[in-house]
Write an enzyme that holds these catalytic residues in place. Sequence first.
Site, mmCIF file in Angstrom:
data_model
loop_
_atom_site.group_PDB
_atom_site.id
_atom_site.type_symbol
_atom_site.label_atom_id
_atom_site.label_comp_id
_atom_site.label_asym_id
_atom_site.label_seq_id
_atom_site.Cartn_x
_atom_site.Cartn_y
_atom_site.Cartn_z
ATOM 1 N N HIS A 103 0.841 -1.199 0.000
ATOM 2 C CA HIS A 103 0.000 0.000 0.000
ATOM 3 C C HIS A 103 0.875 1.247 0.000
ATOM 4 O O HIS A 103 2.070 1.199 0.241
ATOM 5 C CB HIS A 103 -0.889 0.007 1.248
ATOM 6 C CG HIS A 103 -0.080 0.146 2.513
ATOM 7 N ND1 HIS A 103 0.619 -0.898 3.064
ATOM 8 C CD2 HIS A 103 0.173 1.207 3.306
ATOM 9 C CE1 HIS A 103 1.257 -0.489 4.150
ATOM 10 N NE2 HIS A 103 1.014 0.803 4.323
ATOM 11 N N ASP A 105 0.655 4.952 2.049
ATOM 12 C CA ASP A 105 -0.077 5.393 3.237
ATOM 13 C C ASP A 105 -1.180 6.402 2.921
ATOM 14 O O ASP A 105 -0.968 7.366 2.173
ATOM 15 C CB ASP A 105 0.886 6.006 4.264
ATOM 16 C CG ASP A 105 1.760 4.938 4.903
ATOM 17 O OD1 ASP A 105 1.328 3.768 4.959
ATOM 18 O OD2 ASP A 105 2.880 5.285 5.339
ATOM 19 N N HIS A 255 4.756 0.124 0.095
ATOM 20 C CA HIS A 255 5.538 -0.666 1.054
ATOM 21 C C HIS A 255 4.659 -1.724 1.684
ATOM 22 O O HIS A 255 3.424 -1.668 1.582
ATOM 23 C CB HIS A 255 6.174 0.238 2.117
ATOM 24 C CG HIS A 255 5.190 1.060 2.871
ATOM 25 N ND1 HIS A 255 4.671 2.244 2.374
ATOM 26 C CD2 HIS A 255 4.584 0.878 4.069
ATOM 27 C CE1 HIS A 255 3.813 2.748 3.245
ATOM 28 N NE2 HIS A 255 3.732 1.934 4.287
ATOM 29 N N ARG A 271 5.408 6.302 13.658
ATOM 30 C CA ARG A 271 5.268 6.916 12.325
ATOM 31 C C ARG A 271 4.616 8.278 12.404
ATOM 32 O O ARG A 271 3.611 8.453 13.091
ATOM 33 C CB ARG A 271 4.417 6.024 11.423
ATOM 34 C CG ARG A 271 4.410 6.512 9.966
ATOM 35 C CD ARG A 271 3.484 5.700 9.107
ATOM 36 N NE ARG A 271 2.142 6.272 9.105
ATOM 37 C CZ ARG A 271 1.063 5.636 8.688
ATOM 38 N NH1 ARG A 271 1.132 4.380 8.255
ATOM 39 N NH2 ARG A 271 -0.118 6.231 8.702
#
Length: 280
Positions: A103, A105, A255, A271
């Site tokens: 995907h 983000d 990723h 994150r």
Amino acid sequence: MLQTRPLHAGFGIEVLGLDLSAPDSDAAVDELVRQVDRHSLILVRGQALSNQRHVDISRRFGDLMTHVLKQFLTTGLPEIYVLSNVTEDGKPIGNHKEGWNWHSDLSYVAEPSMGSLLYAVEVPPEGADTLFASMHLAYESLPAETQARIRNLTATHSYAGYYGKAFADRAPLTEEQKARTPDVVHPVVRTHPVTGRLSLYVGQDIVKQINDLPADEAETLLAALNRHAISDEFTYRHKWQQGDLIIWDNRCTMHCATPYEDTRYRRIMHRTTVAGTRPF
Ligand code: OGA
Ligand code: MN
């Protein structure tokens, strides 16, 4: 000038000899902001970032987004989304199994994230690598006729659809969370807003369907594009060490997390997610 080495033949660099906790490193951070457009992914190892410094560095890339799963914003700074299998007082401190599919983000919102900064706080001694793939390389290596065929197609991205599949064992999204994540439509080929370079914009699970085509044809095409997008030649596998910071460009990479022995080892990742603009 930054001292760098390539991570992969086609994208990604490691920046050496940088201490981002130093207050005078802001000029270097601004250089990273410029470099990420060109290299798509930047690794900086051996960092000792406070949560506040992580957020401050991230802000130099743009405004920060806060995750819809508020229960995982547990550091005291709402800009930090925690990925972890660790529980404290019976409660998970982070989202376990976040990103266990290919995907980009926040592709499921109308203005998806420009980039993410993922910092390794605690990592298992083995497993839990993260795979990154360049969607510039993926698009550019497609046959010209496929490029032409997909150039003006769109796809529907659905967080609710993904959540139902990935987290079927959890409480469903609340009405408020659903209201924040209606399905959205994005181009299958997107243009990098800074460099003008094209990339493939697809993904597993979150991408519900390709539009504008008969259903079976759309399904076959999506599967083929997803398979192509993650070919080994476009992929960099990152083996994490504590103190690694990876900054990636969500506009032109995907990723995917990989498994680890999660009953034996702890993993804590922080994150931050930089706001972006509508894909075109
Ligand atoms: C993320 C993500 C994968 C991983 O942080 O956005 O998808 O390996 N992480 O933790
Ligand atoms: Mn992710």
